[in-house]
Design a protein around this motif. Structure first.
Motif, PDB file in Angstrom:
ATOM      1  N   ASP A  98     -27.904 -26.400  -0.749  1.00 56.45           N
ATOM      2  CA  ASP A  98     -26.577 -26.288  -1.163  1.00 56.45           C
ATOM      3  C   ASP A  98     -26.007 -27.226  -2.292  1.00 56.45           C
ATOM      4  OD1 ASP A  98     -26.478 -24.366   0.847  1.00 56.45           O
ATOM      5  OD2 ASP A  98     -25.354 -25.503   2.446  1.00 56.45           O
ATOM      6  N   GLU A  99     -26.415 -28.322  -2.259  1.00 55.62           N
ATOM      7  CA  GLU A  99     -25.959 -29.395  -3.250  1.00 55.62           C
ATOM      8  C   GLU A  99     -26.855 -29.341  -4.438  1.00 55.62           C
ATOM      9  OE1 GLU A  99     -25.573 -33.140  -1.248  1.00 55.62           O
ATOM     10  OE2 GLU A  99     -23.839 -32.287   0.036  1.00 55.62           O
ATOM     11  N   THR A 100     -28.191 -29.049  -4.308  1.00 55.07           N
ATOM     12  CA  THR A 100     -29.193 -29.410  -5.477  1.00 55.07           C
ATOM     13  C   THR A 100     -29.215 -28.125  -6.518  1.00 55.07           C
ATOM     14  OG1 THR A 100     -30.905 -28.757  -4.014  1.00 55.07           O
ATOM     15  CG2 THR A 100     -30.441 -31.170  -4.497  1.00 55.07           C
ATOM     16  N   ILE A 101     -29.104 -26.761  -5.871  1.00 55.08           N
ATOM     17  CA  ILE A 101     -29.520 -25.728  -6.601  1.00 55.08           C
ATOM     18  C   ILE A 101     -28.252 -25.398  -7.529  1.00 55.08           C
ATOM     19  CG2 ILE A 101     -29.597 -23.194  -6.528  1.00 55.08           C
ATOM     20  CD1 ILE A 101     -32.201 -24.988  -5.534  1.00 55.08           C
ATOM     21  N   PRO A 102     -26.986 -25.703  -7.269  1.00 57.31           N
ATOM     22  CA  PRO A 102     -25.962 -25.340  -8.389  1.00 57.31           C
ATOM     23  C   PRO A 102     -26.236 -26.237  -9.351  1.00 57.31           C
ATOM     24  CG  PRO A 102     -25.000 -25.445  -6.009  1.00 57.31           C
ATOM     25  CD  PRO A 102     -26.400 -25.819  -6.040  1.00 57.31           C
ATOM     26  N   PHE A 103     -26.605 -27.448  -9.549  1.00 58.22           N
ATOM     27  CA  PHE A 103     -26.706 -28.315 -10.841  1.00 58.22           C
ATOM     28  C   PHE A 103     -27.844 -27.601 -11.604  1.00 58.22           C
ATOM     29  CE2 PHE A 103     -25.551 -32.005  -7.734  1.00 58.22           C
ATOM     30  CZ  PHE A 103     -24.276 -32.149  -8.358  1.00 58.22           C
ATOM     31  N   LYS A 104     -28.680 -27.057 -11.131  1.00 49.83           N
ATOM     32  CA  LYS A 104     -29.592 -26.369 -12.231  1.00 49.83           C
ATOM     33  C   LYS A 104     -28.922 -25.320 -12.907  1.00 49.83           C
ATOM     34  CE  LYS A 104     -33.487 -24.748 -10.433  1.00 49.83           C
ATOM     35  NZ  LYS A 104     -34.278 -24.010  -9.463  1.00 49.83           N
ATOM     36  N   GLN A 270     -24.281 -35.764  -9.728  1.00 47.72           N
ATOM     37  CA  GLN A 270     -25.706 -35.664  -9.996  1.00 47.72           C
ATOM     38  C   GLN A 270     -26.282 -37.127  -9.920  1.00 47.72           C
ATOM     39  OE1 GLN A 270     -25.472 -33.928 -14.081  1.00 47.72           O
ATOM     40  NE2 GLN A 270     -27.052 -32.557 -13.247  1.00 47.72           N
ATOM     41  N   LYS A 271     -25.498 -38.093 -10.057  1.00 44.06           N
ATOM     42  CA  LYS A 271     -25.828 -39.433  -9.844  1.00 44.06           C
ATOM     43  C   LYS A 271     -25.527 -40.398  -8.444  1.00 44.06           C
ATOM     44  CE  LYS A 271     -26.381 -39.950 -14.684  1.00 44.06           C
ATOM     45  NZ  LYS A 271     -25.903 -40.821 -16.169  1.00 44.06           N
ATOM     46  N   TYR A 272     -25.525 -39.248  -7.365  1.00 46.32           N
ATOM     47  CA  TYR A 272     -24.605 -39.785  -6.449  1.00 46.32           C
ATOM     48  C   TYR A 272     -25.331 -40.890  -5.530  1.00 46.32           C
ATOM     49  CZ  TYR A 272     -22.605 -40.038  -1.633  1.00 46.32           C
ATOM     50  OH  TYR A 272     -21.865 -40.632  -0.628  1.00 46.32           O
ATOM     51  N   SER A 273     -26.605 -41.009  -5.442  1.00 52.32           N
ATOM     52  CA  SER A 273     -27.147 -42.404  -4.700  1.00 52.32           C
ATOM     53  C   SER A 273     -27.038 -43.563  -5.725  1.00 52.32           C
ATOM     54  CB  SER A 273     -28.598 -42.077  -4.351  1.00 52.32           C
ATOM     55  OG  SER A 273     -29.386 -41.626  -5.711  1.00 52.32           O
ATOM     56  N   LYS A 274     -27.227 -43.211  -6.939  1.00 55.65           N
ATOM     57  CA  LYS A 274     -27.120 -44.358  -8.043  1.00 55.65           C
ATOM     58  C   LYS A 274     -25.614 -44.963  -7.661  1.00 55.65           C
ATOM     59  CE  LYS A 274     -27.731 -45.632 -12.940  1.00 55.65           C
ATOM     60  NZ  LYS A 274     -28.367 -45.138 -14.262  1.00 55.65           N
ATOM     61  N   ASN A 275     -24.774 -44.279  -7.870  1.00 59.56           N
ATOM     62  CA  ASN A 275     -23.413 -44.637  -7.866  1.00 59.56           C
ATOM     63  C   ASN A 275     -22.733 -45.175  -6.518  1.00 59.56           C
ATOM     64  OD1 ASN A 275     -23.046 -43.801 -10.568  1.00 59.56           O
ATOM     65  ND2 ASN A 275     -22.285 -41.892 -10.090  1.00 59.56           N
ATOM     66  N   ASP A 439     -23.176 -15.316 -15.498  1.00 63.04           N
ATOM     67  CA  ASP A 439     -24.500 -15.678 -15.375  1.00 63.04           C
ATOM     68  C   ASP A 439     -25.004 -16.719 -14.548  1.00 63.04           C
ATOM     69  OD1 ASP A 439     -24.846 -13.398 -17.031  1.00 63.04           O
ATOM     70  OD2 ASP A 439     -24.797 -14.036 -18.937  1.00 63.04           O
ATOM     71  N   HIS A 440     -24.312 -17.780 -14.828  1.00 64.88           N
ATOM     72  CA  HIS A 440     -24.741 -19.250 -13.990  1.00 64.88           C
ATOM     73  C   HIS A 440     -24.391 -18.815 -12.490  1.00 64.88           C
ATOM     74  CE1 HIS A 440     -24.737 -21.741 -17.639  1.00 64.88           C
ATOM     75  NE2 HIS A 440     -25.359 -21.020 -17.736  1.00 64.88           N
ATOM     76  N   ALA A 441     -23.044 -18.230 -12.275  1.00 65.42           N
ATOM     77  CA  ALA A 441     -22.802 -18.040 -10.782  1.00 65.42           C
ATOM     78  C   ALA A 441     -23.673 -17.090 -10.347  1.00 65.42           C
ATOM     79  CB  ALA A 441     -21.444 -17.572 -10.792  1.00 65.42           C
ATOM     80  N   GLU A 447     -30.424 -17.436  -6.256  1.00 63.59           N
ATOM     81  CA  GLU A 447     -31.456 -18.477  -5.721  1.00 63.59           C
ATOM     82  C   GLU A 447     -31.125 -18.846  -4.178  1.00 63.59           C
ATOM     83  OE1 GLU A 447     -33.811 -22.328  -7.505  1.00 63.59           O
ATOM     84  OE2 GLU A 447     -32.370 -21.423  -8.720  1.00 63.59           O
ATOM     85  N   LEU A 448     -29.912 -19.318  -4.004  1.00 62.56           N
ATOM     86  CA  LEU A 448     -29.547 -19.722  -2.865  1.00 62.56           C
ATOM     87  C   LEU A 448     -29.681 -18.818  -1.577  1.00 62.56           C
ATOM     88  CD1 LEU A 448     -26.074 -21.653  -4.118  1.00 62.56           C
ATOM     89  CD2 LEU A 448     -27.932 -22.651  -2.825  1.00 62.56           C
ATOM     90  N   LEU A 449     -29.302 -17.669  -1.948  1.00 64.20           N
ATOM     91  CA  LEU A 449     -29.778 -16.604  -0.825  1.00 64.20           C
ATOM     92  C   LEU A 449     -30.959 -16.436  -0.515  1.00 64.20           C
ATOM     93  CD1 LEU A 449     -27.298 -13.476  -2.151  1.00 64.20           C
ATOM     94  CD2 LEU A 449     -27.032 -14.955  -0.108  1.00 64.20           C
ATOM     95  N   ILE A 450     -31.928 -16.615  -1.356  1.00 70.58           N
ATOM     96  CA  ILE A 450     -33.538 -16.374  -1.281  1.00 70.58           C
ATOM     97  C   ILE A 450     -33.870 -17.613  -0.285  1.00 70.58           C
ATOM     98  CG2 ILE A 450     -35.795 -16.554  -2.104  1.00 70.58           C
ATOM     99  CD1 ILE A 450     -34.630 -14.624  -4.505  1.00 70.58           C
ATOM    100  N   LEU A 451     -33.588 -18.719  -0.930  1.00 71.43           N
ATOM    101  CA  LEU A 451     -33.955 -20.098  -0.188  1.00 71.43           C
ATOM    102  C   LEU A 451     -33.478 -20.227   1.097  1.00 71.43           C
ATOM    103  CD1 LEU A 451     -33.608 -22.503  -3.224  1.00 71.43           C
ATOM    104  CD2 LEU A 451     -35.754 -21.877  -2.118  1.00 71.43           C
ATOM    105  N   GLU A 452     -32.313 -19.686   1.481  1.00 72.22           N
ATOM    106  CA  GLU A 452     -31.572 -19.960   2.830  1.00 72.22           C
ATOM    107  C   GLU A 452     -31.626 -18.708   3.435  1.00 72.22           C
ATOM    108  OE1 GLU A 452     -28.595 -22.817   3.023  1.00 72.22           O
ATOM    109  OE2 GLU A 452     -28.531 -23.138   0.916  1.00 72.22           O
ATOM    110  N   LYS A 453     -32.529 -17.808   3.607  1.00 74.94           N
ATOM    111  CA  LYS A 453     -32.503 -16.535   3.907  1.00 74.94           C
ATOM    112  C   LYS A 453     -32.622 -16.521   5.476  1.00 74.94           C
ATOM    113  CE  LYS A 453     -37.550 -15.370   3.236  1.00 74.94           C
ATOM    114  NZ  LYS A 453     -38.506 -14.652   2.414  1.00 74.94           N
ATOM    115  N   ASP A 454     -33.345 -17.486   6.021  1.00 74.80           N
ATOM    116  CA  ASP A 454     -33.583 -17.534   7.467  1.00 74.80           C
ATOM    117  C   ASP A 454     -31.995 -17.654   8.014  1.00 74.80           C
ATOM    118  OD1 ASP A 454     -36.118 -17.539   7.195  1.00 74.80           O
ATOM    119  OD2 ASP A 454     -36.689 -19.402   7.182  1.00 74.80           O
TER     120      ASP A 454
END
Length: 474
Positions: A98-104, A270-275, A439-441, A447-454
């Protein structure tokens, strides 16, 4: 008069914050007698870790409440007076997606707002409606569902539209702010402090009054000083003083930053852990010792990845009944205060205490020019007769514009979560005020629907079409 004894259930009891709720029950044991506490989860390992830990807490406190561990929903809610939900379908692994795909796709990657937060809602809402159905069938008449799971506002809107049970959604943010203001201004008399909270879940603003005087601007400056000492990680989540003074309300972070400074918050996430990681380790060392000194975090890990690493260590400690487990959760995850919010609300309903809260409930006119049948987060008086939203003066236009847009997004997202409509899901993203590219939405949603289809059976037909490279028909 015969003493009232409560039956309480927790659904999602494998949460690392379960001891926070236990702590509040222990604190209120003289005024709020809990005869049985049913702990339910579908993960037996986590359930036993937290369940055995809170059993020890109760034993050490001399509490004779019967604690039942179960993986059966009906058994958990049968004859209950109150049900608390802290569920998270897919746990940290799906949260990380949920947190990584949107950044792409140039969009905010976060668990409670679009597009990742919407997918989290799609996973969570069907389970919440199942819980609501079980409450209606098996719990006592008038049983309240107190939801602490995210995305809280969207879940509350789903309960509002698709059930007729009593419910309230809660976030720990208002509790944290109220406690801070009472510590800053109310040392002599906490009742001198009044905090108004208004908006939608994770899109909320507040005003602070001291002895009836509006001290909001001064309170924000004091809050920044307070958080620097008490919650240094929280300090980074507030806007600049000049922006707060322009608004006239305190924007309650970190989520308001998305709406007022998208580019800056996009980069920060995007730099959560670094910050955040280095400061988090220092904070843990100060309060808990060296329990995470040996842990490492990948550069630019998401919050979900950080949570997963910390949770693994937390549950290792819970399994050993090590008290540092609870302290580790409290000092890293950001959820301290949920137990206080949930149990204090339940106590107000149970004992008719006339207390002030800021739950997610039906508006009933509290926000002018806003649909009274929709859910909002609002200052409310709570007693045995229910939850009573308090009316507010007309809000500034820019605040209302954000509320309108975010509510339309939530309504469409709830429709999609319940029906499996791909069109409603995409329309929800287009309506969201944080998304400015169709287009981005669409690319992120697909991508999210396919990756989390289970975890998204209601979208089975749409996902099958997407996997074939086709446009979903519904």
């Amino acid at each position: 008069m015969k003493e009232k004894k409560m039956i309480l259930a927790n659904i999602g009891s494998g949460s690392s914050y379960l001891p926070d709720i236990a702590e509040m029950l222990i604190e209120r044991r003289e005024t709020m007698k809990v005869e049985e506490w049913r702990l339910m989860d579908i993960d037996s390992y986590r359930l036993n870790c937290t369940g055995n830990y809170v059993k020890k807490m109760f034993k050490d406190a001399g509490m004779n409440t019967k604690i039942i561990l179960t993986m059966n929903l009906e058994e958990a809610v049968k004859n209950c007076d109150f049900v608390i939900s802290t569920i998270r379908p897919g746990k940290s692994d799906m949260r990380n997606i949920d947190e990584t795909i949107p950044f792409k796709h140039g969009l905010i990657g976060q668990e409670t707002t679009a597009p990742g937060g919407m997918i989290m809602g799609f996973k969570t809402i069907p389970a919440m409606l199942d819980i609501a159905d079980a409450i209606k069938k098996y719990a006592k008449s008038g049983c309240y569902l107190i939801n602490l799971a995210n995305p809280s506002g969207m879940i509350a809107e789903a309960l509002n539209r698709h059930t007729d049970i009593k419910f309230a959604g809660l976030c720990n943010g208002p509790t944290v702010i109220r406690n801070a203001m009472k510590e800053i201004y109310g040392k002599e008399n906490p009742d001198d402090v009044f905090v108004e909270v208004i908006g939608l879940n994770h899109l909320i603003w507040c005003k602070v009054f001291y002895k009836g005087e509006d001290v909001t601007n001064d309170a924000f400056k004091e809050l920044l000083k307070w958080s620097e000492i008490n919650l240094p990680a929280l300090r980074k989540e507030f806007v600049d003083v000049s922006l707060q003074e322009f608004i006239g309300y305190i924007p309650m972070g970190p989520y308001l930053g998305f709406y007022y400074d998208f580019p800056g918050n996009f980069e920060d996430l995007q730099k959560y852990s670094k910050n955040h990681w280095e400061g988090m380790v220092k904070h843990v060392q100060k309060h808990v010792g060296d329990v995470i000194d040996d842990l490492t975090m990948p550069e630019n890990a998401t919050r979900a990845e950080c949570v997963k690493v910390i949770e693994k260590r937390t549950f290792e400690l819970y399994e050993k009944l090590d008290p540092r487990a609870y302290q580790l959760a409290c000092n890293t995850r950001g959820g301290k205060g949920y137990g206080e919010a949930g149990i204090t609300l339940i106590n107000a309903l149970w004992n008719n205490t006339n207390e002030i809260f800021s739950p997610d409930v039906r508006s009933m006119g509290t926000i002018q020019d806003f649909d009274p049948n929709c859910v909002c987060t609002t200052t409310s008086l709570v007693n045995a007769s229910g939850i009573h939203p308090i009316a507010f003066p007309k809000l500034p236009g820019h605040m209302m514009s954000k509320i309108y847009a975010a509510k339309e997004y939530e309504k469409l997202a709830v429709e999609a979560a319940v029906t499996g409509s791909y069109h409603a899901a995409l329309e929800a993203l287009v309506a969201n005020p944080l998304i400015n590219s169709y287009d981005h939405a669409k690319a992120a949603l697909n991508e999210l629907l396919i990756l989390e289809k289970d975890y998204l059976p209601q979208f089975k037909e749409a996902i099958e079409e997407l996997e074939k490279g086709n446009e979903p028909k519904n």
